[in-house]
Motif scaffolding. Structure first.
Motif, PDB file in Angstrom:
ATOM      1  N   CYS A 193       0.907  -1.099   0.164  1.00 19.33           N
ATOM      2  CA  CYS A 193       0.029  -0.019  -0.004  1.00 19.33           C
ATOM      3  C   CYS A 193       0.840   1.285   0.095  1.00 19.33           C
ATOM      4  CB  CYS A 193      -0.979  -0.015   1.198  1.00 19.33           C
ATOM      5  SG  CYS A 193      -0.072  -0.012   2.994  1.00 19.33           S
ATOM      6  N   ALA A 194      -0.012   2.471  -0.299  1.00 20.03           N
ATOM      7  CA  ALA A 194       0.980   3.632  -0.186  1.00 20.03           C
ATOM      8  C   ALA A 194       0.836   4.278   1.139  1.00 20.03           C
ATOM      9  CB  ALA A 194       0.421   4.660  -1.236  1.00 20.03           C
ATOM     10  N   GLY A 195       0.826   3.653   2.213  1.00 22.50           N
ATOM     11  CA  GLY A 195       0.720   4.075   3.640  1.00 22.50           C
ATOM     12  C   GLY A 195      -0.767   4.093   3.774  1.00 22.50           C
ATOM     13  N   VAL A 196      -1.146   5.037   4.615  1.00 18.86           N
ATOM     14  CA  VAL A 196      -2.866   5.166   5.050  1.00 18.86           C
ATOM     15  C   VAL A 196      -3.351   6.666   4.581  1.00 18.86           C
ATOM     16  CG1 VAL A 196      -2.613   4.045   7.103  1.00 18.86           C
ATOM     17  CG2 VAL A 196      -2.292   6.361   7.241  1.00 18.86           C
ATOM     18  N   LYS A 197      -4.461   6.852   4.252  1.00 21.83           N
ATOM     19  CA  LYS A 197      -5.058   7.817   3.608  1.00 21.83           C
ATOM     20  C   LYS A 197      -4.572   9.375   4.278  1.00 21.83           C
ATOM     21  CE  LYS A 197      -9.134   5.251   1.495  1.00 21.83           C
ATOM     22  NZ  LYS A 197      -8.416   4.047   2.012  1.00 21.83           N
ATOM     23  N   SER A 198      -4.205   9.990   3.832  1.00 27.42           N
ATOM     24  CA  SER A 198      -3.561  11.432   4.242  1.00 27.42           C
ATOM     25  C   SER A 198      -4.826  12.264   5.015  1.00 27.42           C
ATOM     26  CB  SER A 198      -2.747  12.189   3.382  1.00 27.42           C
ATOM     27  OG  SER A 198      -3.575  12.506   2.352  1.00 27.42           O
ATOM     28  N   ILE A 199      -5.874  11.783   5.001  1.00 24.40           N
ATOM     29  CA  ILE A 199      -6.765  12.590   5.647  1.00 24.40           C
ATOM     30  C   ILE A 199      -7.007  11.965   7.225  1.00 24.40           C
ATOM     31  CG2 ILE A 199      -8.428  13.077   3.530  1.00 24.40           C
ATOM     32  CD1 ILE A 199     -10.096  10.597   4.352  1.00 24.40           C
ATOM     33  N   ALA A 211       4.893  -0.594   2.950  1.00 23.62           N
ATOM     34  CA  ALA A 211       4.323   0.657   2.361  1.00 23.62           C
ATOM     35  C   ALA A 211       5.337   1.154   1.476  1.00 23.62           C
ATOM     36  CB  ALA A 211       4.896   1.707   3.634  1.00 23.62           C
ATOM     37  N   HIS A 212       4.984   1.423   0.406  1.00 23.29           N
ATOM     38  CA  HIS A 212       5.364   1.804  -0.765  1.00 23.29           C
ATOM     39  C   HIS A 212       4.957   3.127  -1.340  1.00 23.29           C
ATOM     40  CE1 HIS A 212       5.834   0.991  -5.481  1.00 23.29           C
ATOM     41  NE2 HIS A 212       6.931   1.116  -5.151  1.00 23.29           N
ATOM     42  N   PRO A 213       6.013   4.001  -1.403  1.00 26.42           N
ATOM     43  CA  PRO A 213       5.530   5.503  -1.629  1.00 26.42           C
ATOM     44  C   PRO A 213       5.160   5.624  -3.103  1.00 26.42           C
ATOM     45  CG  PRO A 213       7.885   5.439  -0.995  1.00 26.42           C
ATOM     46  CD  PRO A 213       7.353   4.100  -0.940  1.00 26.42           C
ATOM     47  N   VAL A 214       4.469   6.631  -3.493  1.00 27.52           N
ATOM     48  CA  VAL A 214       4.158   6.989  -4.814  1.00 27.52           C
ATOM     49  C   VAL A 214       5.432   7.887  -5.254  1.00 27.52           C
ATOM     50  CG1 VAL A 214       2.870   9.154  -3.842  1.00 27.52           C
ATOM     51  CG2 VAL A 214       2.383   8.522  -6.293  1.00 27.52           C
ATOM     52  N   LEU A 249      -4.040   6.936  -8.357  1.00 34.95           N
ATOM     53  CA  LEU A 249      -3.919   6.040  -9.375  1.00 34.95           C
ATOM     54  C   LEU A 249      -2.383   5.839  -9.553  1.00 34.95           C
ATOM     55  CD1 LEU A 249      -6.712   7.203 -11.897  1.00 34.95           C
ATOM     56  CD2 LEU A 249      -6.689   5.072 -10.288  1.00 34.95           C
ATOM     57  N   ALA A 250      -1.553   6.538  -9.633  1.00 38.05           N
ATOM     58  CA  ALA A 250      -0.147   6.627  -9.693  1.00 38.05           C
ATOM     59  C   ALA A 250       0.409   5.498  -8.746  1.00 38.05           C
ATOM     60  CB  ALA A 250       0.581   7.777  -9.736  1.00 38.05           C
ATOM     61  N   ALA A 251       0.000   5.738  -7.354  1.00 39.98           N
ATOM     62  CA  ALA A 251       0.440   5.014  -6.436  1.00 39.98           C
ATOM     63  C   ALA A 251      -0.155   3.520  -6.321  1.00 39.98           C
ATOM     64  CB  ALA A 251      -0.086   5.581  -4.880  1.00 39.98           C
ATOM     65  N   VAL A 252      -1.411   3.454  -6.935  1.00 41.01           N
ATOM     66  CA  VAL A 252      -1.902   1.955  -6.984  1.00 41.01           C
ATOM     67  C   VAL A 252      -1.394   1.098  -8.012  1.00 41.01           C
ATOM     68  CG1 VAL A 252      -4.049   0.578  -7.689  1.00 41.01           C
ATOM     69  CG2 VAL A 252      -4.432   2.843  -6.322  1.00 41.01           C
ATOM     70  N   ARG A 253      -0.977   1.894  -9.237  1.00 45.89           N
ATOM     71  CA  ARG A 253      -0.409   0.973 -10.279  1.00 45.89           C
ATOM     72  C   ARG A 253       1.201   0.601  -9.576  1.00 45.89           C
ATOM     73  NH1 ARG A 253      -1.983   6.007 -13.192  1.00 45.89           N
ATOM     74  NH2 ARG A 253      -3.733   5.554 -14.701  1.00 45.89           N
TER      75      ARG A 253
END
Length: 301
Positions: A152-158, A225-228, A281-285
């Motif tokens: 994942c790209a971490g947790v939602k920043s909200i 945890a895989h960063p965009v 979408l870039a993170a998901v890809r």
């Protein structure tokens, strides 16, 4: 109760790599027809890396691990598709309804089917003002008792990122950055918080997965945890400004409970003119590609 597609079943039996994909992004995360295009694109990215995609959803009360094109089209286009967490699965089964699976439901069904690697965008977590609302995503508790590797790209920043990291530690969920010592922030490459462990290759991730099994401890997940990429992240200053305004709008309009997350995400999309969606979408890809490589390394173990 669990229908595993022939392709996924054969891949698992032959120890070929398989990657689980959630369906919420198809039904609830993107506008039509982009949602269907993205769903098929993500499956194709998995195949390009030599793995088998296992998109997960519930159709007419039946949980499916691995969808054909017609089933993906149903999730993308059919009206009334529910959003299902893991707690909703027995209710959906009994009622015979169709629904897209969130992180928690996808992780559970993937694990039950024997799929070990799951790619998603961002995890749920501890919500801001938790001390007043006690609002925490079901993702965390489910990952504490499900042996699966989530890219994942971490947790939602909200969300409240440091509180979420603390909660994952308390629950015993292992977290490692992929080629980074910083925890990513979903739309951002760096949430501003460190991680204790860094893994440098799919083979290292697979080695941790093997060690989890060898230790035979609690059946908890591994979060990778895989960063965009920085060049594809949302501009940090724009993110901070719009998120602050979104939180204020949420309070002004009295939005509470489960309505908070979709409200904030929609606000970000509209007020960044779609830039937040592009970063998502870039993170998901990137996560899907990495998950497929991890699954391949795991299959060789």
């Amino acid at each position: 109760m669990l229908m595993v597609s022939e392709e996924v079943r054969e891949a698992l039996a032959a120890r070929r790599p398989v990657v689980a994909l959630e369906s919420t992004i198809i039904a609830h995360g993107l506008p039509r027809p982009r949602n269907l295009q993205t769903a098929l694109e993500l499956e194709d990215l998995v195949r390009q890396e030599g793995a088998v995609p296992a998109t997960i959803a519930v159709l007419d009360g039946q949980a499916h691990v691995g969808l054909d094109k017609e089933q993906v089209e149903r999730i993308a286009n059919e009206e009334g598709i529910r959003k299902l967490g893991h707690r909703d699965l027995p209710l959906a089964a009994a009622a015979g309804v169709s629904g897209a699976t969130t992180v928690s439901a996808t992780a559970l069904l993937a694990s039950l089917a024997g799929v070990r690697v799951f790619a998603t965008g961002g995890l749920g977590g501890v919500h801001r003002q938790w001390t007043a609302t006690q609002d925490e995503s079901a993702d965390l508790g489910l990952l504490a008792r499900t042996r699966i590797t989530v890219v994942c790209a971490g947790v939602k920043s909200i969300l409240d990122v440091p509180a979420t990291l603390q909660r994952l530690e308390t629950l015993g969920v292992a977290v490692a950055g992929y080629r980074t010592d910083r925890f990513p922030g979903f739309y951002l490459s760096d949430s501003g918080h460190p991680v204790d462990w860094t893994l440098e290759s799919p083979e290292q991730v697979a080695a941790v997965m093997r060690a989890q099994d060898a230790l035979d401890g609690p059946q908890s997940a591994l979060v990778v945890a895989h960063p965009v990429p920085e060049e594809e992240q949302l501009d940090p200053q724009l993110h901070a400004r719009v998120l602050s305004a979104a939180l204020q709008a949420c309070e002004d309009e009295g939005v509470t409970g489960q309505a908070v997350t979709p409200f904030l995400l929609d606000y970000l999309v509209r007020h960044t003119e779609g830039a937040s969606l592009s970063a998502n979408l870039a993170a998901v890809r990137g996560n899907v590609r990495l998950a497929a490589r991890i699954a391949a390394a795991w299959a060789k173990a």
